[in-house]
Write an enzyme that holds these catalytic residues in place. Structure first.
Site, PDB file in Angstrom:
ATOM      1  N   LYS A 118      23.765   8.629  35.667  1.00 33.15           N
ATOM      2  CA  LYS A 118      23.794   7.177  35.923  1.00 33.15           C
ATOM      3  C   LYS A 118      23.061   6.868  37.229  1.00 33.15           C
ATOM      4  O   LYS A 118      22.329   5.882  37.317  1.00 33.15           O
ATOM      5  CB  LYS A 118      25.232   6.675  35.974  1.00 33.15           C
ATOM      6  CG  LYS A 118      25.957   6.859  34.643  1.00 33.15           C
ATOM      7  CD  LYS A 118      26.747   5.642  34.231  1.00 33.15           C
ATOM      8  CE  LYS A 118      27.072   5.640  32.750  1.00 33.15           C
ATOM      9  NZ  LYS A 118      28.238   6.464  32.409  1.00 33.15           N
ATOM     10  N   LYS A 152      20.050  10.522  21.854  1.00 30.21           N
ATOM     11  CA  LYS A 152      21.464  10.412  21.486  1.00 30.21           C
ATOM     12  C   LYS A 152      21.801   8.950  21.232  1.00 30.21           C
ATOM     13  O   LYS A 152      21.395   8.078  22.004  1.00 30.21           O
ATOM     14  CB  LYS A 152      22.307  10.941  22.665  1.00 30.21           C
ATOM     15  CG  LYS A 152      23.780  10.630  22.578  1.00 30.21           C
ATOM     16  CD  LYS A 152      24.480  10.902  23.912  1.00 30.21           C
ATOM     17  CE  LYS A 152      25.970  10.623  23.844  1.00 30.21           C
ATOM     18  NZ  LYS A 152      26.455   9.324  24.185  1.00 30.21           N
ATOM     19  N   LYS A 163      25.561   3.359  23.439  1.00 31.50           N
ATOM     20  CA  LYS A 163      25.552   1.936  23.813  1.00 31.50           C
ATOM     21  C   LYS A 163      24.577   1.712  24.957  1.00 31.50           C
ATOM     22  O   LYS A 163      23.916   0.691  25.035  1.00 31.50           O
ATOM     23  CB  LYS A 163      26.945   1.508  24.266  1.00 31.50           C
ATOM     24  CG  LYS A 163      27.916   1.298  23.153  1.00 31.50           C
ATOM     25  CD  LYS A 163      29.343   1.224  23.697  1.00 31.50           C
ATOM     26  CE  LYS A 163      30.173   2.385  23.230  1.00 31.50           C
ATOM     27  NZ  LYS A 163      31.305   2.737  24.060  1.00 31.50           N
TER      28      LYS A 163
HETATM   29  P1  ADP Z   1      28.312   5.644  24.427  1.00 36.34           P
HETATM   30  O1  ADP Z   1      27.373   6.752  24.797  1.00 36.34           O
HETATM   31  O2  ADP Z   1      27.820   4.862  23.278  1.00 36.34           O
HETATM   32  O3  ADP Z   1      28.671   4.754  25.610  1.00 36.34           O
HETATM   33  P2  ADP Z   1      30.918   6.734  24.822  1.00 36.34           P
HETATM   34  O4  ADP Z   1      30.464   7.476  26.023  1.00 36.34           O
HETATM   35  O5  ADP Z   1      31.839   5.541  25.011  1.00 36.34           O
HETATM   36  O6  ADP Z   1      29.657   6.298  23.950  1.00 36.34           O
HETATM   37  O7  ADP Z   1      31.607   7.768  23.838  1.00 36.34           O
HETATM   38  C1  ADP Z   1      32.845   7.635  23.168  1.00 36.34           C
HETATM   39  C2  ADP Z   1      33.098   8.878  22.353  1.00 36.34           C
HETATM   40  O8  ADP Z   1      32.115   8.992  21.307  1.00 36.34           O
HETATM   41  C3  ADP Z   1      32.963  10.175  23.169  1.00 36.34           C
HETATM   42  O9  ADP Z   1      33.885  11.114  22.702  1.00 36.34           O
HETATM   43  C4  ADP Z   1      31.553  10.603  22.908  1.00 36.34           C
HETATM   44  O10 ADP Z   1      31.370  11.977  23.105  1.00 36.34           O
HETATM   45  C5  ADP Z   1      31.373  10.206  21.440  1.00 36.34           C
HETATM   46  N1  ADP Z   1      29.955   9.902  21.180  1.00 36.34           N
HETATM   47  C6  ADP Z   1      29.223   8.915  21.732  1.00 36.34           C
HETATM   48  N2  ADP Z   1      27.964   8.922  21.278  1.00 36.34           N
HETATM   49  C7  ADP Z   1      27.877   9.964  20.398  1.00 36.34           C
HETATM   50  C8  ADP Z   1      26.822  10.507  19.591  1.00 36.34           C
HETATM   51  N3  ADP Z   1      25.617   9.963  19.586  1.00 36.34           N
HETATM   52  N4  ADP Z   1      27.103  11.573  18.846  1.00 36.34           N
HETATM   53  C9  ADP Z   1      28.336  12.121  18.830  1.00 36.34           C
HETATM   54  N5  ADP Z   1      29.375  11.666  19.568  1.00 36.34           N
HETATM   55  C10 ADP Z   1      29.169  10.595  20.346  1.00 36.34           C
END
Ligand code: ADP
Ligand code: TRP
Length: 326
Positions: free
Chosen positions: A111, A190, A193
């Site tokens: 970040k 990946k 959001k």
């Molecule tokens: P984002 O990256 O969209 O902000 P989060 O960090 O809030 O998502 O992740 C919430 C959960 O979903 C975590 O356990 C994270 O590891 C899983 N997750 C998020 N994006 C992915 C992805 N592209 N593939 C697999 N798991 C994911």
């Protein structure tokens, strides 16, 4: 029965990466484990400073989970900030967390590298996450690959506490599904959001179509043979299709005269079919936010009961419960 716990931030529309990485495994765990599932709104405050948006996101995330099959009778389901004990444990744990440990956190470093001016909250994020896990003495933590280091940090913090005050905390294990460790986004990075490259789980048809049609592909001409194993559309298709359908699409790719547009249409129709029953259930639930709040309140009461046991033990060991010493 193993105690399984995980949380998700209500910081935007939940997407199919969240679904396969975390939500689906959690929903499956409720059949044969003691499941703790919560919406981590304190964590989301590291990026959301808009009261209405945070509150709305919290209810939306709860609706998503309930529509997808989380059963409040088989699990404990609540909102992080309703169990205030987690803040006390966060402070206590922060006094035994080395600065160096936090400075090594990938997600914090990423970040900062993206140019975000870090708040203390963002830096201390893993301590709050450790408190989330240790407060309930959770054993298994289903998360996507990106969260693995946070679980390792939780273990380190628990080990420090146990070393200084005697055996107190169970050491948690991350549970990461290897075959679908990372769901790719529209642009092949990946799905996240923060990259705005997601396919949200619940979207109106026309918007879903727009998203699917915007998946990035290479410029191999229609007639030529294509490599399924380097294609984002195929990678996403594999998550939803039966093995026969996957095989058939593979042959189409290799055979030529099959365009990415065809593949996208097939993906779209599978996506719609897969989430249709959940979509209906979500629309029903959304008519009645009071019911959702009620479900969360029941979960809060159960979670606080468990949290109280750990907090009392920690207060005794640390001397915060000073009266007990006299
Ligand atoms: P984002 O990256 O969209 O902000 P989060 O960090 O809030 O998502 O992740 C919430 C959960 O979903 C975590 O356990 C994270 O590891 C899983 N997750 C998020 N994006 C992915 C992805 N592209 N593939 C697999 N798991 C994911
Ligand atoms: N940091 C996690 C994420 O962004 C969310 C989270 C907060 C969490 N507390 C947790 C996950 C406790 C598992 C256990 O995805």
């Amino acid at each position: 029965m193993a105690r399984v716990l995980s949380g998700i931030q209500p910081s935007g529309n939940l997407h199919i990466g969240n679904y396969f990485g975390m939500m689906k495994p959690m929903i499956e765990y409720q059949q044969n484990s003691e499941l703790y599932c919560f919406i981590v709104n304190y964590h989301a405050m590291t990026s959301v400073h808009d009261g209405r948006r945070l509150a709305q996101g919290t209810i939306e995330a709860a609706l998503d989970f309930l529509a997808l099959g989380l059963d409040p009778h088989k699990s404990i389901f609540w909102v992080q900030s309703d169990v205030i004990e987690v803040q006390e444990l966060t402070w206590i744990l922060s006094t035994m967390t080395n600065m160096g440990l936090l400075e090594r956190a990938h997600s914090y470093k990423d970040k900062v590298a993206q140019g975000i001016t870090p708040s203390h909250g963002l830096f201390a994020y893993p301590v709050l996450m450790a408190a989330d896990i240790l407060l309930y003495q959770a054993e298994i933590i289903p998360v996507g690959k990106d969260q693995k280091q946070h679980i390792e940090m939780t273990r380190d913090i628990a080990i420090s506490f146990n070393h200084e005050f005697g055996e107190t905390f169970v050491l948690p294990e991350p549970q990461i599904s290897e075959e679908l460790a990372t769901v790719p986004g529209l642009d092949g990075r990946k799905m996240s959001k923060s990259y705005d490259n997601t396919i949200p789980i619940f979207l109106p048809k026309s918007e879903l179509k727009k998203r699917v049609m915007s998946i990035v592909t290479d410029s191999t001409p229609l007639e030529q043979s294509k490599d399924p194993d380097t294609c984002n559309v195929f990678a996403l298709y594999k998550l939803f299709a039966s093995s026969e359908k996957i095989q058939a699409m593979r042959q189409h790719y290799l055979g030529g005269n099959y365009g990415y547009g065809h593949a996208k249409k097939e993906l779209l129709s599978l996506l719609e079919e897969y989430f249709a029953p959940y979509q209906e259930r979500r629309l029903e639930l959304a008519k009645n936010p009071a019911t959702v709040i009620d479900i969360l309140q029941h979960g809060t009461a159960k979670a606080r009961e468990k949290a109280a046991i750990t907090i009392e033990l920690v207060r005794e060991k640390t001397g915060l419960a000073y009266k007990k010493f006299f």
